[in-house]
Design a protein around this motif. Structure first.
Motif, short mmCIF file in Angstrom:
data_model
loop_
_atom_site.label_atom_id
_atom_site.label_comp_id
_atom_site.label_asym_id
_atom_site.label_seq_id
_atom_site.Cartn_x
_atom_site.Cartn_y
_atom_site.Cartn_z
N THR A 258 9.51 0.07 -2.49
CA THR A 258 8.54 0.26 -1.42
C THR A 258 7.68 1.47 -1.78
O THR A 258 8.19 2.45 -2.34
CB THR A 258 9.23 0.43 -0.05
N HIS A 259 6.38 1.36 -1.50
CA HIS A 259 5.43 2.40 -1.89
C HIS A 259 4.54 2.76 -0.71
O HIS A 259 4.01 1.88 -0.04
CB HIS A 259 4.55 1.91 -3.05
N LEU A 260 4.36 4.04 -0.50
CA LEU A 260 3.44 4.55 0.50
C LEU A 260 2.13 4.84 -0.22
O LEU A 260 2.11 5.51 -1.25
CB LEU A 260 4.00 5.83 1.13
N LEU A 261 1.03 4.33 0.31
CA LEU A 261 -0.29 4.56 -0.27
C LEU A 261 -1.06 5.52 0.62
O LEU A 261 -1.14 5.33 1.83
CB LEU A 261 -1.06 3.25 -0.40
N LEU A 262 -1.64 6.54 0.01
CA LEU A 262 -2.35 7.57 0.75
C LEU A 262 -3.78 7.70 0.24
O LEU A 262 -4.00 7.85 -0.95
CB LEU A 262 -1.66 8.92 0.60
N ALA A 263 -4.73 7.62 1.16
CA ALA A 263 -6.13 7.84 0.84
C ALA A 263 -6.77 8.60 1.99
O ALA A 263 -6.55 8.28 3.15
CB ALA A 263 -6.86 6.51 0.64
N ASN B 191 -4.77 6.62 7.73
CA ASN B 191 -4.37 5.23 7.55
C ASN B 191 -3.11 5.19 6.69
O ASN B 191 -3.15 5.54 5.52
CB ASN B 191 -5.48 4.42 6.88
N GLN B 192 -2.02 4.78 7.29
CA GLN B 192 -0.76 4.67 6.57
C GLN B 192 -0.62 3.25 6.04
O GLN B 192 -0.70 2.29 6.80
CB GLN B 192 0.39 5.03 7.49
N ASN B 193 -0.44 3.14 4.74
CA ASN B 193 -0.37 1.86 4.07
C ASN B 193 0.94 1.79 3.30
O ASN B 193 1.35 2.76 2.68
CB ASN B 193 -1.53 1.71 3.10
N GLN B 194 1.56 0.62 3.30
CA GLN B 194 2.82 0.44 2.60
C GLN B 194 2.77 -0.87 1.83
O GLN B 194 2.28 -1.88 2.33
CB GLN B 194 3.96 0.39 3.61
N TYR C 116 -0.41 0.48 8.71
CA TYR C 116 0.11 1.00 9.97
C TYR C 116 -0.87 1.96 10.64
O TYR C 116 -0.54 2.58 11.63
CB TYR C 116 1.44 1.72 9.74
N GLY C 117 -2.07 2.09 10.09
CA GLY C 117 -3.05 3.01 10.66
C GLY C 117 -3.69 2.46 11.93
O GLY C 117 -3.47 1.31 12.32
N ARG C 118 -4.49 3.29 12.56
CA ARG C 118 -5.14 2.89 13.80
C ARG C 118 -6.21 1.83 13.58
O ARG C 118 -6.44 0.99 14.42
CB ARG C 118 -5.79 4.11 14.45
N HIS C 119 -6.90 1.91 12.46
CA HIS C 119 -8.03 1.02 12.22
C HIS C 119 -7.79 0.20 10.96
O HIS C 119 -8.23 0.57 9.88
CB HIS C 119 -9.32 1.82 12.06
N ALA C 120 -7.07 -0.91 11.10
CA ALA C 120 -6.80 -1.76 9.94
C ALA C 120 -8.11 -2.34 9.44
O ALA C 120 -8.95 -2.76 10.20
CB ALA C 120 -5.84 -2.88 10.33
N GLY C 121 -8.25 -2.36 8.12
CA GLY C 121 -9.40 -3.02 7.51
C GLY C 121 -10.55 -2.11 7.16
O GLY C 121 -11.53 -2.57 6.59
N ASP C 122 -10.50 -0.81 7.47
CA ASP C 122 -11.66 0.03 7.22
C ASP C 122 -11.47 1.07 6.12
O ASP C 122 -12.41 1.76 5.78
CB ASP C 122 -12.13 0.70 8.51
N TRP D 72 -1.40 -12.76 6.42
CA TRP D 72 -0.47 -12.92 7.54
C TRP D 72 -0.99 -12.18 8.77
O TRP D 72 -0.22 -11.69 9.58
CB TRP D 72 0.91 -12.41 7.19
N GLY D 73 -2.28 -12.05 8.90
CA GLY D 73 -2.86 -11.33 10.02
C GLY D 73 -3.67 -10.15 9.54
O GLY D 73 -3.78 -9.88 8.34
N ASN D 74 -4.23 -9.40 10.47
CA ASN D 74 -5.13 -8.30 10.14
C ASN D 74 -4.45 -7.16 9.39
O ASN D 74 -5.07 -6.49 8.59
CB ASN D 74 -5.77 -7.78 11.43
N ARG D 75 -3.16 -6.94 9.61
CA ARG D 75 -2.48 -5.78 9.01
C ARG D 75 -1.53 -6.11 7.87
O ARG D 75 -1.04 -5.21 7.21
CB ARG D 75 -1.72 -5.03 10.10
N THR D 76 -1.23 -7.38 7.60
CA THR D 76 -0.25 -7.74 6.57
C THR D 76 -0.84 -8.79 5.62
O THR D 76 -1.37 -9.80 6.06
CB THR D 76 1.04 -8.29 7.22
N LYS D 77 -0.70 -8.52 4.32
CA LYS D 77 -1.22 -9.40 3.27
C LYS D 77 -0.16 -9.51 2.17
O LYS D 77 0.70 -8.65 2.03
CB LYS D 77 -2.49 -8.83 2.65
#
Length: 170
Positions: A88-93, A98-101, A131-137, A153-158
């Motif tokens: 499992t990897h946490l991605l930070l930008a 925006n928390q991404n995993q 897991y961030g507030r604004h998925a997709g941006d 699989w929806g706006n937050r999961t791919k």
């Protein structure tokens, strides 16, 4: 957290597994998520832990990766093995907004090229969640959306099929 043993015949469970008869490997590799990665693997062929970090410099987007995983080596002979890994990897930008995993399952074919070096490559299956507030941006979501064969699989999961390739220092 840290498992230290003189001899490791079974399964060492810890962030770091250090033993005289186990192994400690350093890997430098690339994959479709981050262009430059480094990982430390410790344990033995039955079970090893993976601590990794990486950075992506392409597509005008910079982001960082930090991960943890477990793996098992299926040894065919002295020069070839197959590593089955889950991580499992946490991605930070741009900070923590925006928390991404990404969760990965990988099958890596290893070819030993000498006593201290081997090469590996193989496919992976990836599941990405924002897991961030604004998925997709964010930059990361924009890169994920461009993956070929993307399963939505929806706006937050791919999900998608990816790859890894690199060098291991034994």
């Amino acid at each position: 957290m840290v498992n230290i043993a003189d001899t490791l015949d079974g399964y060492g469970i810890g962030l770091l597994n250090i033993s005289r008869n186990g192994y400690a490997k350093i890997e430098v590799y690339t994959n479709e998520i981050a262009t430059t990665n480094i990982a430390f693997k410790s344990g033995n062929a039955k079970l090893y832990s993976i601590i990794s970090g990486g950075v992506n410099f392409t597509d005008k987007h910079v982001y960082y990766s930090a991960g943890f995983g477990l793996g098992h080596d299926f040894i065919f002979n002295n020069n070839m093995s197959l590593s089955a890994e889950g991580s499992t990897h946490l991605l930070l930008a741009k900070g923590w907004k925006n928390q991404n995993q990404i969760n990965r399952v990988s099958a890596l074919l290893n070819f030993r090229a000498g006593s201290k070096i081997s090469f590996f490559a193989g496919p992976s299956f990836n599941v990405y969640t924002n897991y961030g507030r604004h998925a997709g941006d964010s930059d990361i979501q924009q890169i994920i959306k461009s993956k070929p064969g993307l399963i939505d699989w929806g706006n937050r999961t791919k999900g998608w099929i990816g790859w890894s390739a690199g060098i291991t220092i034994l």
